[in-house]
Design a protein around this motif. Sequence first.
Motif, short mmCIF file in Angstrom:
data_model
loop_
_atom_site.label_atom_id
_atom_site.label_comp_id
_atom_site.label_asym_id
_atom_site.label_seq_id
_atom_site.Cartn_x
_atom_site.Cartn_y
_atom_site.Cartn_z
N THR A 18 0.84 -1.21 0.00
CA THR A 18 0.00 0.00 0.00
C THR A 18 0.87 1.25 0.00
OG1 THR A 18 -1.84 -1.10 1.12
CG2 THR A 18 -1.74 1.30 1.29
N VAL A 22 0.97 4.25 -2.85
CA VAL A 22 0.75 5.67 -2.53
C VAL A 22 1.95 6.50 -2.98
CG1 VAL A 22 0.47 7.36 -0.68
CG2 VAL A 22 -0.82 5.21 -0.60
N ASN A 25 2.02 6.83 -6.59
CA ASN A 25 0.80 7.37 -7.18
C ASN A 25 0.12 6.38 -8.14
OD1 ASN A 25 -1.11 9.43 -7.43
ND2 ASN A 25 -0.11 10.29 -9.23
N TYR A 29 -6.27 2.81 -3.36
CA TYR A 29 -6.34 3.09 -1.93
C TYR A 29 -7.28 4.28 -1.75
CZ TYR A 29 -2.78 6.10 -3.94
OH TYR A 29 -2.11 6.95 -4.77
N GLU A 31 -8.71 7.90 0.17
CA GLU A 31 -8.10 9.19 0.45
C GLU A 31 -7.50 9.25 1.86
OE1 GLU A 31 -9.33 13.97 0.48
OE2 GLU A 31 -10.75 12.44 -0.23
N THR A 33 -6.25 6.77 3.62
CA THR A 33 -4.99 6.01 3.64
C THR A 33 -3.87 6.82 2.99
OG1 THR A 33 -6.15 3.89 3.55
CG2 THR A 33 -3.84 3.90 2.84
N GLU A 34 -4.20 7.48 1.90
CA GLU A 34 -3.20 8.29 1.21
C GLU A 34 -2.67 9.39 2.12
OE1 GLU A 34 -2.71 10.91 -2.93
OE2 GLU A 34 -4.71 10.63 -2.03
#
Length: 334
Positions: A18, A22, A25, A29, A31, A33-34
């Motif tokens: 994950t 992120v 990009n 996932y 928002e 988590t980002e």
Amino acid sequence: MAATIKDIARVAGVSIATVSRVINNLGGYNEETEKKVLAVAKALEYRKNENARSLVQKSTKTIGVIMPEVTTAFYGDIIKGIEDVSYEHGYSVILTHAGMSGARIHESMNLMGERRVDGLIIVSVELHEAEIESLSSLGILFILLSTKTNREDTPYIKVDDFSAAYTAVNYLIENNHRIIGMAGANPDDSIAGSPRINGYIQALQDHSIKVDLNLIKAGDFSFESGKKAMQEFIEHHAEVTAVFCASDEAALGIISTCFENDLQVPKDISVVGYDNSKVSHMSIPPLTTVAQPLYEMGREGCLSLIASIQNKIKIESKVIPHELVIRKSVKKLS
């Protein structure tokens, strides 16, 4: 010790996969988590290892630029357009010069191959069959700016130099000039030299004005070539009332020699340049000139190249429009 993706995953409470998605990009996932992953990455002062990443992806995130030996300010805006787009998309730029008339083009291309650039932009260098084949063998995507070849499979972005020169000379004729000189173009340059000379000749012929080859002063588009041309006009008592120049810098050379010989522009002689580079509005008087959208050419060429690199799409050639920018260096004759 530098933070790793594993460290970010542990602190953020998410998987390493994950974090990788992120950081790169890649999506997949939500928002929340980002935001969490990016906040942890910032707190841990994480820096991506682009070299290691490039080995995995077989990408160096680098754009190569080859241009001739720089004798004029023409290239500044093009390079700025290329650099702005490159950095916006996470690419760096390597620049090399191919020498006068592209004499070192093969060395430049080999350097780009060794540096494993993702794509190549070639500015104002004439390519022959051997160079095109070399690029194909290197497997590097490329686009030409302000130059072209006779092959349909070599993409380019440029103005129509013949038409642009015709526009400039036609403007002088509309202002009642009939003895018009030309300065600064290299007739052996099939990309920018001979088309501009031919546009000048055609405009005269279309208005039934006799073409005097003695009024065409060859050069290398530089300030010095403009100075030399004007000096020859003066020494040979050429009765020119206007000069069309193959570059803005050649036009400044014309204006400089006029000043040294107590001739006023445009009172005694009118001058038109070519490029609309930064120097054109700095001159005294401000220079009427043919505008090439140099910055936009650099941006558009780089955008097309990056789109091809990332999405495997074909780069389309494009002829972009020129414009005559009218300032204060032309006088209408009565």
